[in-house]
Design an enzyme around this catalytic site. Structure first.
Site, PDB file in Angstrom:
ATOM      1  N   HIS A 284       0.830  -1.205   0.000  1.00 11.65           N
ATOM      2  CA  HIS A 284       0.000   0.000   0.000  1.00 11.65           C
ATOM      3  C   HIS A 284       0.867   1.258   0.000  1.00 11.65           C
ATOM      4  O   HIS A 284       1.892   1.321   0.687  1.00 11.65           O
ATOM      5  CB  HIS A 284      -0.867   0.056   1.257  1.00 11.65           C
ATOM      6  CG  HIS A 284      -2.077  -0.831   1.219  1.00 11.65           C
ATOM      7  ND1 HIS A 284      -1.994  -2.192   1.289  1.00 11.65           N
ATOM      8  CD2 HIS A 284      -3.399  -0.522   1.133  1.00 11.65           C
ATOM      9  CE1 HIS A 284      -3.217  -2.700   1.256  1.00 11.65           C
ATOM     10  NE2 HIS A 284      -4.090  -1.705   1.148  1.00 11.65           N
TER      11      HIS A 284
ATOM     12  N   PHE B 105       7.887  19.392  -4.358  1.00 13.06           N
ATOM     13  CA  PHE B 105       6.965  19.367  -3.234  1.00 13.06           C
ATOM     14  C   PHE B 105       6.661  20.775  -2.725  1.00 13.06           C
ATOM     15  O   PHE B 105       7.390  21.729  -2.988  1.00 13.06           O
ATOM     16  CB  PHE B 105       7.537  18.513  -2.102  1.00 13.06           C
ATOM     17  CG  PHE B 105       7.745  17.074  -2.478  1.00 13.06           C
ATOM     18  CD1 PHE B 105       8.997  16.621  -2.864  1.00 13.06           C
ATOM     19  CD2 PHE B 105       6.682  16.184  -2.474  1.00 13.06           C
ATOM     20  CE1 PHE B 105       9.196  15.307  -3.213  1.00 13.06           C
ATOM     21  CE2 PHE B 105       6.865  14.861  -2.826  1.00 13.06           C
ATOM     22  CZ  PHE B 105       8.123  14.420  -3.205  1.00 13.06           C
TER      23      PHE B 105
END
Length: 593
Positions: free
Chosen positions: A122, A255
């Protein structure tokens, strides 16, 4: 008496309620679900909801956002917000399944496991979405998985996920972005590229309803890790702490684009210590950004210390610090050349300016093109041609440069998204951009020689001549079979079967293979039926005759065959039936444009 009791009871209830409320407030949990909250720190790769964007396709769900890459068949990054309110009593669903929200044409990875030693790892973890079945279920889309070594996924990575939840339990909102990196040439059996590393960026923000843009500051804690995706990764995530700046260099991501520039620059430099303040040297701005030797330049930022070393493109300058280490005044040295400015603090490290400082008087604007002409564009009407390109270079530009294509042509900056115009944005007056050009699908049939204009930036217009040819479908068909010269004429019969090229084109048969039949005939009750192929850009007429001596005078209405058989691209099968007598004749006439 009755009213008095009611008031007393109401008053006591109100008092107890207010006490309970006062006690509960510090421990209240609140979920941060919804598409508006999962990408608060920005879009690191400028991903878009564009089905043609196969390498940066944006998916936004209430539980997380992601940039999906159809080339690696996994996300470039996944981002989400986590608070204690996102944790509930829902059990892990294990509902692995393909992501049907991916556009047609994208590879959708199935739910099968990835092979020995690899987990379906995940990105947004199941444990961060247990407030409801729907939330947990959303984490099991295969687009949220990467091929992750079991030791990494179940060990170090799981430990760090738990640590992030601990940070939230202390009353914070934890903003997380993670993804795979360092791809080589190895793919697993389902075609997914095997990442060589996995990275994660975590920003700890104060709790509350405000968005990150207004509550993340230079004091916010940032944890960035990058771990090898190997069986020998170990168990300590703290061993892999790095900076956001380094992850940007490794991945190409950018970012914190939604944060104020000065805050974003600072947080990218932070390397988490786990305890105590982290005070990197950060340059937030320069003023001015050009000047000759002797010019005084103000450098603003953070943690410059008391005696930093300032260099203009490697040449040391005289400098002094003010405002507690947040501002420097420096003098441009005589031998300095155009380049970046660096500031090195004794205890806080070195930073280099994002801007280029230009030495000397500003140069006059100039704009040059790598080519002045592009020729040989060719396509069939209704289809865009292959592209060609040229490069636009500029210096000292004072504004954007706009590229405008003439009628029938279109331009692009990425060879994917084409339009009639494109805008080129200089950086510090400099520009270097590749412009892709092609004939558009709407270009008219015929030859043309036209001009693309490149104008703006304070310079005279620069032009590129483009020339090309748009063919009719008939011409394109001829070229597809390699026919040239006299064999490409409509009246030619290359295979000698009695049908010229016009007829072969009209009825979908090969001009170089005499074995195919253009029209087939079958007997039906009381007459005959013919079957043939036709295409939309050819005019067909079906006529009948009961006596060849009289001639074909009747008109027959054909119908489309149902079901349709497999036929050449661009054709459909039709049929016409003559049942008015015991004998008769049918013929099909076709007019090629």
């Amino acid at each position: 008496m009755s009213d008095s009791r009611v008031m007393y009871r109401d008053g006591r209830f109100a008092f107890l309620f207010s006490v309970l409320l006062f006690v509960a407030v510090p421990h209240v949990s609140w979920a941060r679900l919804g598409v508006d909250y999962q990408m608060q720190l920005g879009n690191p790769t400028a991903a878009t909801v564009d089905a043609n964007n196969h390498t940066h396709y944006l998916i936004q769900r209430a539980q997380y956002a992601m940039d999906y890459n159809d080339a690696t068949r996994q996300a470039n990054w996944v981002s989400w917000s986590y608070t204690t309110g996102d944790t509930g009593s829902t059990s892990r669903q294990d509902s692995y399944r393909e992501d049907t929200s991916l556009p047609v044409g994208f590879t959708r990875i199935g739910s099968a496991t990835f092979g020995t030693g690899l987990d379906r790892g995940h990105m947004c973890p199941s444990g961060d979405r247990t407030a409801s079945v729907a939330d947990n279920d959303a984490t099991f889309f295969m687009s949220n998985m990467i091929p992750q070594t079991s030791q990494n996924n179940q060990g170090l990575w799981a430990t760090f996920e738990t640590y992030c939840r601990t940070l939230a339990s202390e009353g914070s909102e934890v903003l997380i972005t993670c993804g795979p990196g360092d791809f080589g040439t190895t793919s697993i059996s389902n075609g997914m590229k095997l990442p060589g590393s996995v990275w994660k960026v975590v920003v700890v923000a104060p709790s509350g309803a405000a968005l990150a843009t207004s509550k993340v500051t230079t004091a916010s804690r940032v944890i960035a890790i990058k771990t090898p995706n190997t069986a020998s990764v170990g168990s300590s995530w703290a061993s892999y702490i790095t900076t956001v700046e380094q992850i940007e260099a490794d991945t190409g991501c950018k970012f914190f684009s939604s944060l104020p520039t000065s805050v974003a620059r600072y947080l990218r430099k932070v390397k988490d210590t786990g305890s105590g303040p982290n005070t990197p040297t950060v340059i937030s701005s320069l003023s001015p950004i050009s000047g000759s030797a002797g010019t005084t330049v103000t450098i603003s930022g953070y943690n410059f210390g008391t005696s930093p070393v300032v260099k203009f493109n490697g040449v040391t300058a005289t400098a002094s610090v003010q405002s507690g280490g947040t501002r420097i005044t420096a003098t441009v040295p005589v031998s300095a050349t155009t380049g970046t400015i660096s500031v090195s603090s004794t205890s806080n490290g070195t930073d280099t300016s994002a801007e280029t400082f230009t030495i000397g008087n500003p140069t006059s604007p100039s704009l040059t093109l790598s080519k002045t002409s592009l020729s040989g564009f060719s396509t069939t009407a209704g289809t865009a041609s292959a592209s060609q390109s040229y490069t636009v270079n500029g210096t000292g530009l004072t504004a954007n440069v706009v590229v405008t294509a003439p009628a029938g042509y279109e331009v692009s900056l990425d060879n994917v998204s084409f339009a009639g115009t494109q805008t080129l944005v200089p950086v510090n007056g400099n520009l270097s951009a590749v412009v892709y050009v092609r004939l558009s699908a709407s270009a008219q049939v015929g030859s043309s020689t036209l001009t693309i204009t490149d104008v703006g930036g304070g310079v005279a217009s620069q032009n590129v001549t483009v020339s090309g040819n748009v063919l009719t479908p008939w011409q394109g068909w001829t070229l597809a079979y390699g026919l040239t010269g006299s064999t490409a004429l409509g009246s030619a019969d290359p295979d000698g079967d009695g049908m010229d090229n016009n007829a072969e084109f009209a009825f979908g048969t090969s001009p170089v293979d005499a074995s195919s039949r253009a029209v087939t005939q079958t007997s039906v009750t009381g007459g005959i039926k013919i079957t043939y192929l036709q295409r939309s850009d050819v005019t067909y007429t079906v006529k009948s005759a009961s006596d060849m001596a009289v001639g074909f005078t009747g008109t027959v209405i054909p119908s489309k065959s149902s079901p349709q058989p497999t036929v050449p691209t661009g054709y459909e099968q039709y049929e016409a039936t003559l049942t008015t007598g015991t004998k008769g004749f049918l013929k099909v006439e076709a007019v090629v444009p």
